[in-house]
Design a protein around this motif. Structure first.
Motif, PDB file in Angstrom:
ATOM      1  N   LEU A  34       0.821  -1.214   0.000  1.00 56.73           N
ATOM      2  CA  LEU A  34       0.000   0.000   0.000  1.00 56.73           C
ATOM      3  C   LEU A  34       0.855   1.263   0.000  1.00 56.73           C
ATOM      4  N   SER A  35       2.090   1.171   0.482  1.00 54.89           N
ATOM      5  CA  SER A  35       2.970   2.341   0.486  1.00 54.89           C
ATOM      6  C   SER A  35       3.327   2.781  -0.935  1.00 54.89           C
ATOM      7  N   ARG A  36       3.180   1.869  -1.907  1.00 53.07           N
ATOM      8  CA  ARG A  36       3.462   2.200  -3.305  1.00 53.07           C
ATOM      9  C   ARG A  36       2.172   2.392  -4.102  1.00 53.07           C
ATOM     10  N   THR A  37       1.052   2.531  -3.417  1.00 53.95           N
ATOM     11  CA  THR A  37      -0.266   2.597  -4.046  1.00 53.95           C
ATOM     12  C   THR A  37      -0.849   3.995  -3.927  1.00 53.95           C
ATOM     13  N   ASP A  38      -1.410   4.489  -5.023  1.00 53.37           N
ATOM     14  CA  ASP A  38      -2.080   5.789  -5.010  1.00 53.37           C
ATOM     15  C   ASP A  38      -3.562   5.662  -4.674  1.00 53.37           C
TER      16      ASP A  38
END
Length: 317
Positions: A182-186
Motif C-alpha cells: 500500500l505504500s506504493r499505491t495511489d
C-alpha cells in the motif's frame, strides 16, 4: 490450485505459524527485487494495475474500465502484460490469430478493447507499445515489477476476501506485506464491497453483468470457470435468477481440451441445461467449441469514478 482455508482465518493457525519463516523469505525476495529495479521513465504516463494478493481480485475488469475511461478522454491507451501462461517471450503485439498458449488468455480478451503487448520483459514491452503510438500505458499486474516508473498505481482488492490472514505466501495469500504494497499505491479499488483503510484512498466498485437480452430466470445451467474465484461467477448467475444444476471450478488459466468439454456437454445434455462460462474462460475454448458454450461478460462500475478520473486527467497536464 484451491487456496488453503487457513489463509483466510483471522486468527493465527498452526499452519500459518509454521510457514511464517518461509513467508518472511518470500517477502524479503520481493523487496530485494523491487529495490534493485531501475524504474525507467518512458516519456508517456504509465498506469499500474496490480494487487497484493495472489490470484484473481478483479485486475482484468479494472484494466478494461481504464481503457474505456482513457478512450473517452480522447487518449490512445495500450496494455502491457507478461502474458501469463503464454509461450512467447515478446515483445509481441497481440493479434486475432494468437492463441492463449502463445500469449495467455487475458491479453487476448484485453486485445478486443485496446492494443496489447505481451513481453516477459515489461520494460521492453512498454517501449514497444510507446514506439507503436500509444500515448498512455496500462501495466497489467505490475505492482511487484521494478522495471518502470509508474505515474499512477492502482491496487485492486476483493472486498470479501480482503487480505486474508495478513501473511505472505506460503503462510498466507499475500505477495508482500500489506503496508509495504500500500505504500506504493495511489488508489485502492475495492471490488464487491467496502474495506477499511486509513490510506491510501479507496474507490468502491462492483462487477455487473452485461445485459445480453437473456432471460436467466428460465435458464438451467451447467456453469464452469477457471478463474481466481469461480464461486463469484456462480454467485452472479444465481443473482440473475438462473438455476445452476451443476458447477465446475477449474484451476485459474486452465486450458479446456476436447475431453473436458465433451464431458461438460454430455452433462448439460442429460440435465437439459446450457453450458455457460466467463468471458475470460471463453477465449481459451477451442474454436469448434465456441458455439456450444455461452459466456457471461461483466464490466466494472465505480461507485464514484470522479476521484479516479481526476487522477488520470492530471497525468496529461
Amino acid at each position: 490450485m484451491k487456496p488453503p482455508r487457513f489463509w483466510f482465518k483471522k486468527h493465527a493457525t498452526l499452519s500459518s505459524i509454521l510457514l511464517a519463516p518461509l513467508g518472511w523469505l518470500y517477502a524479503f525476495g520481493t523487496a530485494r527485487r523491487l529495490a534493485a529495479g531501475s524504474r525507467e521513465r518512458l516519456g508517456i504516463p504509465v498506469i499500474c494495475v496490480g494487487n497484493i494478493n495472489l490470484g484473481g481480485t478483479g485486475k482484468t475488469p479494472t484494466v478494461i474500465a481504464l481503457i474505456e475511461m482513457l478512450k473517452d478522454m480522447g487518449r490512445k491507451p495500450a496494455v502491457v502484460s507478461r502474458g501469463y501462461g503464454g509461450a512467447l517471450d515478446g515483445p509481441v503485439k497481440v493479434l486475432q490469430n494468437h492463441k492463449p498458449s502463445e500469449v495467455g488468455d487475458e491479453p487476448i480478451l484485453l486485445a478486443t478493447f485496446a492494443d496489447v503487448w505481451v513481453s516477459k520483459d515489461r520494460l521492453e514491452g512498454a517501449k514497444a507499445a510507446a514506439h507503436d503510438g500509444a500515448d498512455v500505458l496500462i501495466l497489467d499486474d505490475g505492482l511487484q515489477n521494478p522495471a518502470l516508473h509508474y505515474d499512477l498505481t492502482l491496487t485492486v482488492v476483493d472486498a470479501k476476501m480482503g487480505f486474508g490472514n495478513g501473511s505472505v505466501f506460503p503462510a498466507g495469500p499475500l505477495r508482500e506485506p500489506v503496508n509495504v504494497g500500500l505504500s506504493r499505491t495511489d488508489l485502492v479499488i475495492s471490488v464487491g464491497g467496502q474495506i477499511d483503510l486509513d490510506h491510501p484512498p479507496v474507490i468502491n466498485a462492483a462487477l455487473n453483468p452485461i445485459d445480453m437480452g437473456m432471460d436467466w430466470a428460465d435458464a438451467h445451467i451447467v456453469a464452469f470457470a477457471g478463474i481466481g474465484r469461480p464461486e463469484k461467477f456462480f454467485a452472479t448467475l444465481k443473482k440473475l435468477g438462473a438455476t445452476l444444476v451443476a458447477t465446475h471450478a477449474f484451476d485459474d488459466h486452465q486450458p479446456f481440451n476436447d475431453t473436458i468439454l465433451a464431458r461438460l456437454e454430455r452433462e448439460a445434455f442429460h440435465k437439459h441445461a446450457i453450458l455457460v462460462t466467463t468471458e475470460k474462460d471463453a477465449v481459451r475454448l477451442p474454436e469448434e467449441w465456441r458455439h456450444h458454450v455461452m459466456s457471461l461478460p461483466v464490466r466494472m462500475r465505480f461507485d464514484d469514478p470522479k476521484p479516479l478520473e481526476a487522477r488520470i486527467k492530471a497525468l496529461f497536464k
